[in-house]
Design a protein around this motif. Sequence first.
Motif, short mmCIF file in Angstrom:
data_model
loop_
_atom_site.label_atom_id
_atom_site.label_comp_id
_atom_site.label_asym_id
_atom_site.label_seq_id
_atom_site.Cartn_x
_atom_site.Cartn_y
_atom_site.Cartn_z
N ASN A 29 0.80 -1.23 0.00
CA ASN A 29 0.00 0.00 0.00
C ASN A 29 0.83 1.28 0.00
O ASN A 29 0.33 2.35 0.36
CB ASN A 29 -0.96 0.03 1.21
N THR A 30 2.09 1.18 -0.41
CA THR A 30 2.96 2.36 -0.43
C THR A 30 3.75 2.38 -1.73
O THR A 30 4.29 1.36 -2.17
CB THR A 30 3.94 2.33 0.75
N TYR A 31 3.83 3.56 -2.36
CA TYR A 31 4.63 3.69 -3.58
C TYR A 31 6.11 3.85 -3.25
O TYR A 31 6.47 4.55 -2.30
CB TYR A 31 4.16 4.89 -4.40
N GLY A 32 6.94 3.20 -4.05
CA GLY A 32 8.38 3.32 -3.90
C GLY A 32 9.06 3.31 -5.26
O GLY A 32 8.41 3.35 -6.32
N THR A 33 10.38 3.21 -5.25
CA THR A 33 11.21 3.42 -6.44
C THR A 33 11.61 2.10 -7.08
O THR A 33 11.72 1.07 -6.42
CB THR A 33 12.47 4.21 -6.05
N VAL A 34 11.85 2.16 -8.42
CA VAL A 34 12.43 1.05 -9.16
C VAL A 34 13.84 1.46 -9.57
O VAL A 34 14.03 2.53 -10.17
CB VAL A 34 11.59 0.70 -10.41
N CYS A 35 14.82 0.64 -9.25
CA CYS A 35 16.22 0.95 -9.59
C CYS A 35 16.46 0.70 -11.08
O CYS A 35 15.82 -0.16 -11.70
CB CYS A 35 17.14 0.08 -8.75
N ASP A 36 17.39 1.44 -11.65
CA ASP A 36 17.61 1.38 -13.10
C ASP A 36 18.64 0.35 -13.55
O ASP A 36 18.97 0.28 -14.74
CB ASP A 36 17.98 2.75 -13.66
N ASP A 37 19.17 -0.47 -12.65
CA ASP A 37 20.10 -1.52 -13.08
C ASP A 37 19.40 -2.47 -14.05
O ASP A 37 18.31 -2.97 -13.75
CB ASP A 37 20.62 -2.31 -11.88
N ARG A 38 20.00 -2.68 -15.21
CA ARG A 38 19.48 -3.58 -16.25
C ARG A 38 18.17 -3.08 -16.86
O ARG A 38 17.50 -3.83 -17.57
CB ARG A 38 19.29 -5.01 -15.70
N TRP A 39 17.80 -1.86 -16.60
CA TRP A 39 16.53 -1.32 -17.10
C TRP A 39 16.61 -1.08 -18.59
O TRP A 39 17.46 -0.35 -19.07
CB TRP A 39 16.23 -0.01 -16.37
N ASP A 40 15.73 -1.74 -19.37
CA ASP A 40 15.80 -1.60 -20.82
C ASP A 40 14.40 -1.49 -21.42
O ASP A 40 13.41 -1.35 -20.71
CB ASP A 40 16.59 -2.76 -21.45
N ALA A 41 14.34 -1.57 -22.75
CA ALA A 41 13.08 -1.36 -23.47
C ALA A 41 12.05 -2.42 -23.13
O ALA A 41 10.84 -2.16 -23.17
CB ALA A 41 13.34 -1.31 -24.97
#
Length: 346
Positions: A135-147
Motif C-alpha cells: 500500500n505504499t509507492y516506492g522506487t524502481v532501480c535502473d540496473d538492467r533497465w531496458d526497453a
Amino acid sequence: LLDCQISASNFVPLGCDHFQDSGVFCIDVDECEVDNGGCEHNCTNVIRNHTCSCLPGYLLEGNGLNCTDIDECEVNNGGCEQNCSNSEGGFTCQCMPGFNLDPNGLSCTACSDGDVRLVNGSSVMEGRVEICINNTYGTVCDDRWDALDARVVCRQLNLSTDEVTPVRRSHFGSGYGVIFLDDVACNGTEDKLTDCSSSELNTHNCDPLREAAGVICGVPCLNGSVRLMVGDDVYGFYTGAVGDADPLDYYQDKQLRRGRVEVCVGAAYGTVCNLQWTNQDASVVCRYLGYSPFGAVPVVNEHFAEEALTHVLSHVECQGSEVSLLACPHDSSVDGAECGPDHDAG
C-alpha cells in the motif's frame, strides 16, 4: 538653522548676495543596515524610510515589524484532501493509512500491490516509475533497465507500447520512498512489472538520487534521430528522451559514450548494420549526440546483449561532415542473411 550660532546680528551679512546662496546634498540613510531596521524578517530600504516584509507562510503584524505564522490548515484544510499539519512557515498534507500522497502534495490515492505510476513527466506518457508494495509507492532501480521493462510498464498503464524509451540515471528526478525493485528483467510480454523477474524485494545496490528508472511511452521518434544504448558496467541502457539538452552532462562518465547505435526510421528506432562501418560514420553519430567528432571510434564485431531491434540501415558511407546518418549514402533494404543479430554497429 535658527538654533545654530550666527556670525552677525544681521541675518543678511554685508557683501553677501544670491550668487552666494548655500545649498546641501542629502544622502538617504539606509535604515536596514542597522539592526535590520527593526524588522523580524525582511527589510527593504526606500527614500526617507524603510518597510518590513515577512517570509512566505507568515503575516506582518500591526506594528509593521514582527511576523506571525499563518495556519494554512485553517482555510480550506490547506487544500489537502485528507489531513493537514501546520508547521512554522508552512504546512504539509498527510494521508490516512492505506493511502499515498500524490506528487502534487495535496491528494491521496489508495494503491494495490503491483500498481505502477509515472511521476515528474511533462505528460501522462512519461515519468519516473514508482511501484506500490504494501500500500505504499516506492522506487524502481535502473540496473538492467531496458526497453523490454519499459514496454511492460506502458502496457500496465494502458499506454501505447509501439515505441517506448527506457530512461535511467534519475532522468525524471530522484527516487521517492523505499527502493522496492532492482535488476528487473522482463521479456516484454508480461502484463505487470511484478510478473517480471527481479532481485529480492527491498534488496538493491542503488543510489535513489541517481539511479531511478523511468519510461517514455508511445511517443514516435523523429526521423533521423539517433540514440545510444551504452554500457553501464556490465549492463546497457539508453539515452533519455530524444534530443537531451546536454548529453555530455547526462553521461558524466567517459565509459558512457560507447554503445550500440540506434536510428529512427519510419517513427521507430532500429539498429545499423556494421558492414562498412567506419570512423567517418562514427564521427557523424558523435557530433549528432553533442560529443566531439574527433577521435570517434567505430565499434564492430561486438555482441550487444540488449533487446534485438530490426536493422534499418546498412552499408553507411559517411564522409564525416554530415548532420545525420540519413544524410550519408546508405542502403535501406538490409539483407538479413548478410547482416544478422551480431552485426549491430556501435
